[in-house]
Design a protein around this motif. Structure first.
Motif, PDB file in Angstrom:
ATOM      1  N   ASP A   1       0.812  -1.222   0.000  1.00  0.00           N
ATOM      2  CA  ASP A   1       0.000   0.000   0.000  1.00  0.00           C
ATOM      3  C   ASP A   1       0.845   1.270   0.000  1.00  0.00           C
ATOM      4  OD1 ASP A   1       0.975  -0.284   2.531  1.00  0.00           O
ATOM      5  OD2 ASP A   1      -0.947  -0.098   3.560  1.00  0.00           O
ATOM      6  N   GLY A   2       2.131   1.118  -0.277  1.00  0.00           N
ATOM      7  CA  GLY A   2       2.973   2.288  -0.486  1.00  0.00           C
ATOM      8  C   GLY A   2       3.601   2.880   0.756  1.00  0.00           C
ATOM      9  N   LEU A   3       3.544   2.165   1.887  1.00  0.00           N
ATOM     10  CA  LEU A   3       4.280   2.603   3.054  1.00  0.00           C
ATOM     11  C   LEU A   3       5.746   2.188   2.921  1.00  0.00           C
ATOM     12  CD1 LEU A   3       1.819   1.771   5.970  1.00  0.00           C
ATOM     13  CD2 LEU A   3       2.421   4.050   5.116  1.00  0.00           C
ATOM     14  N   VAL A   4       6.636   2.947   3.537  1.00  0.00           N
ATOM     15  CA  VAL A   4       8.071   2.670   3.475  1.00  0.00           C
ATOM     16  C   VAL A   4       8.566   2.387   4.884  1.00  0.00           C
ATOM     17  CG1 VAL A   4      10.332   3.571   2.843  1.00  0.00           C
ATOM     18  CG2 VAL A   4       8.316   4.181   1.478  1.00  0.00           C
ATOM     19  N   GLU A   5       9.252   1.253   5.058  1.00  0.00           N
ATOM     20  CA  GLU A   5       9.805   0.871   6.353  1.00  0.00           C
ATOM     21  C   GLU A   5      11.321   0.906   6.256  1.00  0.00           C
ATOM     22  OE1 GLU A   5       8.549  -2.310   9.695  1.00  0.00           O
ATOM     23  OE2 GLU A   5       9.106  -3.192   7.760  1.00  0.00           O
ATOM     24  N   LEU A   6      11.947   1.690   7.123  1.00  0.00           N
ATOM     25  CA  LEU A   6      13.403   1.830   7.106  1.00  0.00           C
ATOM     26  C   LEU A   6      14.042   0.697   7.882  1.00  0.00           C
ATOM     27  CD1 LEU A   6      13.773   5.678   7.663  1.00  0.00           C
ATOM     28  CD2 LEU A   6      13.447   4.403   5.534  1.00  0.00           C
ATOM     29  N   LEU A   7      15.097   0.121   7.318  1.00  0.00           N
ATOM     30  CA  LEU A   7      15.764  -1.046   7.885  1.00  0.00           C
ATOM     31  C   LEU A   7      17.190  -0.675   8.252  1.00  0.00           C
ATOM     32  CD1 LEU A   7      14.543  -3.653   5.222  1.00  0.00           C
ATOM     33  CD2 LEU A   7      13.478  -3.100   7.421  1.00  0.00           C
TER      34      LEU A   7
ATOM     35  N   PHE B   1      16.267  10.055  10.073  1.00  0.00           N
ATOM     36  CA  PHE B   1      16.213   9.019   9.043  1.00  0.00           C
ATOM     37  C   PHE B   1      14.908   9.114   8.254  1.00  0.00           C
ATOM     38  CE2 PHE B   1      19.322   5.413  10.464  1.00  0.00           C
ATOM     39  CZ  PHE B   1      20.370   6.308  10.385  1.00  0.00           C
ATOM     40  N   THR B   2      13.815   9.363   8.946  1.00  0.00           N
ATOM     41  CA  THR B   2      12.531   9.499   8.269  1.00  0.00           C
ATOM     42  C   THR B   2      12.563  10.686   7.309  1.00  0.00           C
ATOM     43  OG1 THR B   2      11.410   8.545  10.182  1.00  0.00           O
ATOM     44  CG2 THR B   2      10.059   9.778   8.637  1.00  0.00           C
ATOM     45  N   GLN B   3      13.154  11.798   7.751  1.00  0.00           N
ATOM     46  CA  GLN B   3      13.293  12.952   6.868  1.00  0.00           C
ATOM     47  C   GLN B   3      14.130  12.630   5.635  1.00  0.00           C
ATOM     48  OE1 GLN B   3      14.500  15.737  10.316  1.00  0.00           O
ATOM     49  NE2 GLN B   3      13.829  17.114   8.692  1.00  0.00           N
ATOM     50  N   ILE B   4      15.250  11.953   5.853  1.00  0.00           N
ATOM     51  CA  ILE B   4      16.155  11.644   4.743  1.00  0.00           C
ATOM     52  C   ILE B   4      15.450  10.772   3.712  1.00  0.00           C
ATOM     53  CG2 ILE B   4      18.251  10.359   4.143  1.00  0.00           C
ATOM     54  CD1 ILE B   4      19.291  11.289   6.987  1.00  0.00           C
ATOM     55  N   ALA B   5      14.748   9.740   4.175  1.00  0.00           N
ATOM     56  CA  ALA B   5      14.054   8.843   3.248  1.00  0.00           C
ATOM     57  C   ALA B   5      12.914   9.563   2.544  1.00  0.00           C
ATOM     58  CB  ALA B   5      13.531   7.623   3.996  1.00  0.00           C
ATOM     59  N   ALA B   6      12.121  10.343   3.296  1.00  0.00           N
ATOM     60  CA  ALA B   6      11.009  11.063   2.687  1.00  0.00           C
ATOM     61  C   ALA B   6      11.503  12.030   1.622  1.00  0.00           C
ATOM     62  CB  ALA B   6      10.217  11.799   3.762  1.00  0.00           C
ATOM     63  N   ASP B   7      12.620  12.685   1.902  1.00  0.00           N
ATOM     64  CA  ASP B   7      13.180  13.620   0.935  1.00  0.00           C
ATOM     65  C   ASP B   7      13.631  12.894  -0.328  1.00  0.00           C
ATOM     66  OD1 ASP B   7      14.307  16.570   0.727  1.00  0.00           O
ATOM     67  OD2 ASP B   7      15.878  15.237  -0.009  1.00  0.00           O
ATOM     68  N   ALA B   8      14.330  11.770  -0.159  1.00  0.00           N
ATOM     69  CA  ALA B   8      14.828  11.034  -1.324  1.00  0.00           C
ATOM     70  C   ALA B   8      13.702  10.415  -2.129  1.00  0.00           C
ATOM     71  CB  ALA B   8      15.805   9.949  -0.869  1.00  0.00           C
ATOM     72  N   LEU B   9      12.634   9.979  -1.463  1.00  0.00           N
ATOM     73  CA  LEU B   9      11.502   9.334  -2.138  1.00  0.00           C
ATOM     74  C   LEU B   9      10.452  10.333  -2.602  1.00  0.00           C
ATOM     75  CD1 LEU B   9      11.071   6.385   0.385  1.00  0.00           C
ATOM     76  CD2 LEU B   9      11.913   6.178  -1.974  1.00  0.00           C
TER      77      LEU B   9
ATOM     78  N   ARG C   1      28.450   9.166  13.435  1.00  0.00           N
ATOM     79  CA  ARG C   1      28.349   8.552  12.113  1.00  0.00           C
ATOM     80  C   ARG C   1      26.923   8.278  11.673  1.00  0.00           C
ATOM     81  NH1 ARG C   1      27.505   3.045  12.044  1.00  0.00           N
ATOM     82  NH2 ARG C   1      28.678   2.812  10.127  1.00  0.00           N
ATOM     83  N   THR C   2      25.956   8.340  12.588  1.00  0.00           N
ATOM     84  CA  THR C   2      24.626   7.827  12.273  1.00  0.00           C
ATOM     85  C   THR C   2      23.996   8.593  11.123  1.00  0.00           C
ATOM     86  OG1 THR C   2      24.336   7.091  14.550  1.00  0.00           O
ATOM     87  CG2 THR C   2      22.354   7.349  13.227  1.00  0.00           C
ATOM     88  N   CYS C   3      23.942   9.902  11.214  1.00  0.00           N
ATOM     89  CA  CYS C   3      23.311  10.691  10.155  1.00  0.00           C
ATOM     90  C   CYS C   3      24.162  10.687   8.892  1.00  0.00           C
ATOM     91  CB  CYS C   3      23.078  12.121  10.637  1.00  0.00           C
ATOM     92  SG  CYS C   3      22.314  13.184   9.405  1.00  0.00           S
ATOM     93  N   MET C   4      25.461  10.952   9.044  1.00  0.00           N
ATOM     94  CA  MET C   4      26.311  11.118   7.865  1.00  0.00           C
ATOM     95  C   MET C   4      26.505   9.814   7.107  1.00  0.00           C
ATOM     96  SD  MET C   4      30.186  12.653   7.511  1.00  0.00           S
ATOM     97  CE  MET C   4      31.052  11.090   7.689  1.00  0.00           C
TER      98      MET C   4
END
Length: 747
Positions: A466-472, A486-494, A521-524
């Motif tokens: 149904d088009g939801l995205v789960e980050l792994l 992480f949610t921001q980064i993925a939403a921006d890229a998608l 290191r987590t964000c970068m």
């Protein structure tokens, strides 16, 4: 559509935490659960003769585990496998775990502990001081040194010949307790299907998994590690959770299927778990007649405690950061992690850099005085600029804007005017003295040198029908805002709304190994993997499921449905790849130490009460270049929190050791932390160059704000009182001794 990088949406974990729905490890209750406790040594090293149970008590309701019950290797898997899961035979420090005991009733468990004797034969006179350990004939490990590193550039003799002024000093930093809100805790449960499930408060689930495989002898496929909501870490939940996870696992394996929970109280947590490494630095710094640095000679020693743990890596980072953000052709930094009979020291925000940066920055203020220069001007003349080479030989890029950062910090703090005003105030004979001090520094993002290449970190995402995205990702949310960024980064890229993205539970049977949640290191690093995986998923949806070039939520969901219906791969995992042309020599500390540095200048304004010698910080300015802030509010919070911890290190947080080398002031009532009443306005400013390998050009900032507060405060106190500050924390009694020794009359 989404353009979220650089905005500050509400944190994705905010509602659950505000409403009390977040489940921390001690919130979790299972039927028939046992509660567990640890029996520990009392002497700072010696030989164990086992344990003795009171023969007049019925022990049949208790589960008891000793080293003899360990089915695998009796060592905590780490850099060196020298620390036992449970002590047997010889041991090295007080508070070392010897036996584990569990019972359904917490009160009966606590009462039973007084009826078990740990039989100990004390060892030789313990070693608690690094310099004593370095010359002593008593040996904890060969030469009492875990690790010995040298960073060298140029020729020190030539540097001395060029020097118009050289100063020398010995500088010390004390241990520091993490005081995360939630103490250490784990639950172990042997499931009916034979799976060993470990849940708990942690930063690095795959570290825990590796340790469990090693100690239990079980294959990784039979072990599941799940992070519960975690109330802070600051490094304190990097390596130690492996120890407590092994303890609950051993109890669970012996408990006939009953779950076992072990939660430390605050006193046990403070006594037994790692702290920031105390340090001793002998520094010689010289400059020519124009104030150009020509000599940095640094003997850097960390107290590693009784076992290796992470000391080699902490030492490495401290050594690399010791020369600071400065040009100097003649540099030598020798670093040693020294064995002692303290409980082991370990990871703490900043990871060795705050210790060495404090020493250099304090030394530079003395050198400035010798040269007749303002401390800010001495730094300005020596800051690295694009095209310069660092002490390791790394080429400074276009983002090396330390000079611009310094200029903004001086302007925002009104440095020159305040410095003159404070000197006039001090001459006027008031009952307080005022001072202003600064520190300029940089901090590397990610693992040192080849560390990221060796980790081979992986992270990605899954799309649902149904088009939801789960980050792994195995990166953990420990209060720093990872889940939101992480949610921001993925939403921006998608190019999707944030509401369409969620973070998968941190479960080793669900998420790939993204490396530890440490080292800025987590964000970068991991955020970039999330971004790369998202972009690849868009390409796949376009090629395999007809996703158009311009799409909305509905079109994205329709393409995901088609991909599922066709049986296509709905998971995309990206793996870390090193930038081309970046090389690092681990043996000689040469080359590109980090993929990116953040640059900073911090300015502290202090007032010292001459009657009590209490120091108060009146104003604090923190300016840093960070590439780009993915979530500016979270980024500012990271800086504010780090500055608060740094002020604690500078002025308040004094670990007092008892005769056994264990923390004596093991309560928050007598280990003094900064509160809002102790903190000044913390004014945070960002410069953003967007020239970094992270998403949108982001760099790491988690550790950066820990580096600058202590030297900035110490230099401000020096300006106020006119005495050299060579150790933190700067307690009133220490100032009194310093003023008396220096025959300084400030009355």
């Amino acid at each position: 559509m989404s353009d979220t990088i650089g905005t500050s949406p509400i944190r994705v974990d905010a509602d659950d935490k505000l409403a009390g729905r977040a489940r921390y490890v001690d919130d979790i209750v299972y039927p028939d659960m046992l509660h567990a406790a640890t029996l520990r040594t009392c002497h700072p090293g010696g030989t164990l003769g086992g344990i003795c149970l009171d023969p007049d008590r019925d022990w049949s309701e208790f589960v008891i585990v000793t080293a003899a019950d360990i089915p695998g290797a009796n060592c905590v898997k780490a850099i060196a496998e020298d620390q036992p899961v449970l002590a047997a035979g010889e041991y090295r420090h007080a508070a070392e775990p010897v036996a584990l005991i569990a019972h359904p009733d917490r009160a009966r468990l606590a009462e039973a502990l007084a009826h078990i004797e740990v039989i100990e034969t004390p060892g030789p006179e313990p070693l608690f001081d690094v310099d004593e350990a370095l010359v002593s004939s008593r040996r904890i490990v060969p030469d009492n040194v875990f690790t010995d590193y040298t960073l060298a550039k140029g020729d020190l003799a030539e540097g001395e010949r060029q020097a118009a002024a050289v100063i020398e000093g010995t500088f010390r930093t004390g241990a520091q307790e993490h005081v995360y809100i939630e103490p250490q805790g784990m639950i172990g449960h042997l499931m009916p299907d034979g799976e060993l499930r470990i849940e708990g408060s942690m930063q690095c689930p795959y570290y825990v998994l590796d340790a469990l495989v090693h100690a239990t002898g079980l294959p990784a496929e039979r072990i599941r590690v799940v992070q519960t909501a975690t109330g802070g870490g600051f490094g304190g939940k990097e390596e130690y959770p492996s120890m407590i996870a092994c303890h609950v696992a051993l109890l669970a394996l012996k408990a006939s299927g009953r779950p076992v929970k072990m939660i430390y109280d605050r006193g046990e947590d403070m006594r037994a778990t790692p702290k920031r490494h105390p340090s001793r630095s002998r520094v010689r710094v010289g400059a020519d007649a124009d104030g150009r640095l020509c000599l940095i000679d640094f003997d850097f020693a960390l107290d590693g405690g009784a076992y290796t743990t992470l000391s080699p890596v902490v030492l490495s980072r401290g050594v690399i950061h010791a020369p600071g953000p400065y040009r100097c052709e003649h540099v030598r930094v020798r670093g040693r992690a020294v064995a002692s009979n303290h409980p082991p020291f370990g990871a703490f925000r900043g990871f060795g850099a705050p210790q060495s940066i404090f020493a250099l920055e304090a030394a530079l203020d003395r050198l400035a005085e010798r040269l007749g220069l303002d401390p800010a001007e001495l730094r300005r003349r020596n800051l690295l600029a694009p095209g310069d080479r660092s002490a390791t030989g790394q080429l400074a890029g276009d983002d090396a804007v330390a000079d611009a950062v310094l200029a903004q910090a001086l302007a925002e703090s009104d440095y020159a005017q305040r410095r003159a005003a404070h000197e006039a105030w001090n001459r006027a004979g008031h009952r307080t003295r005022r001072g202003i001090g600064l520190a300029t520094f940089c901090h590397g993002s990610g693992f040192t040198g080849n560390g990221e290449v060796n980790l081979r970190s992986r992270a990605g995402l899954r799309v649902t029908a149904d088009g939801l995205v789960e980050l792994l990702s195995s990166s953990t949310e420990i209060g720093q805002g990872m889940a939101t960024t992480f949610t921001q980064i993925a939403a921006d890229a998608l190019q999707l709304p944030i509401a369409r993205v969620r973070v998968a539970p941190t479960d080793t049977q669900v998420v790939p190994n993204s490396g530890p949640t440490v080292a800025s290191r987590t964000c970068m690093v991991v955020g970039r993997l999330i971004q790369d995986a998202a972009r690849t998923m868009i390409e796949r949806l376009s090629a395999e499921a007809g996703l158009p070039g311009q799409y909305d939520e509905a079109a994205f969901a329709a393409a995901c449905a088609r991909l599922h219906a066709a049986g296509g791969n709905t998971v995309e995992i990206a793996q870390y790849r090193a930038p081309t042309g970046v090389e690092w020599d681990d043996q000689h500390f040469r080359g590109a130490a980090y993929a990116s540095y953040a640059w900073a200048t911090y300015v502290a304004d202090v007032e010292v009460d001459l009657d009590t010698l209490a120091v108060s910080v009146r104003d604090f300015v923190a300016v840093q270049e960070i590439g780009r802030a993915v979530h500016p509010v979270i980024a500012a919070g990271q800086i504010e929190g780090g500055v608060a911890q740094g002020i604690g290190l500078a002025l308040l947080e004094d670990v007092v050791w008892n005769d056994a080398g264990v923390m004596a002031n093991d309560r928050i009532t007598n280990y003094i932390l900064p509160t809002s009443a102790d903190l000044p306005p913390i004014r945070v400013f960002f410069q953003e160059t967007a020239d970094a390998p992270g998403p949108g050009g982001a760099k790491g900032i988690g550790e950066l704000p820990m580096d600058g507060p202590a030297p900035a405060v110490a230099n401000a106190v020096r300006h106020a009182l006119g005495v050299n500050i060579d150790a933190v924390p700067i307690l009133p009694e220490h100032l009194l001794a310093k003023l008396t020794t220096d025959h300084k009359d400030v009355a």
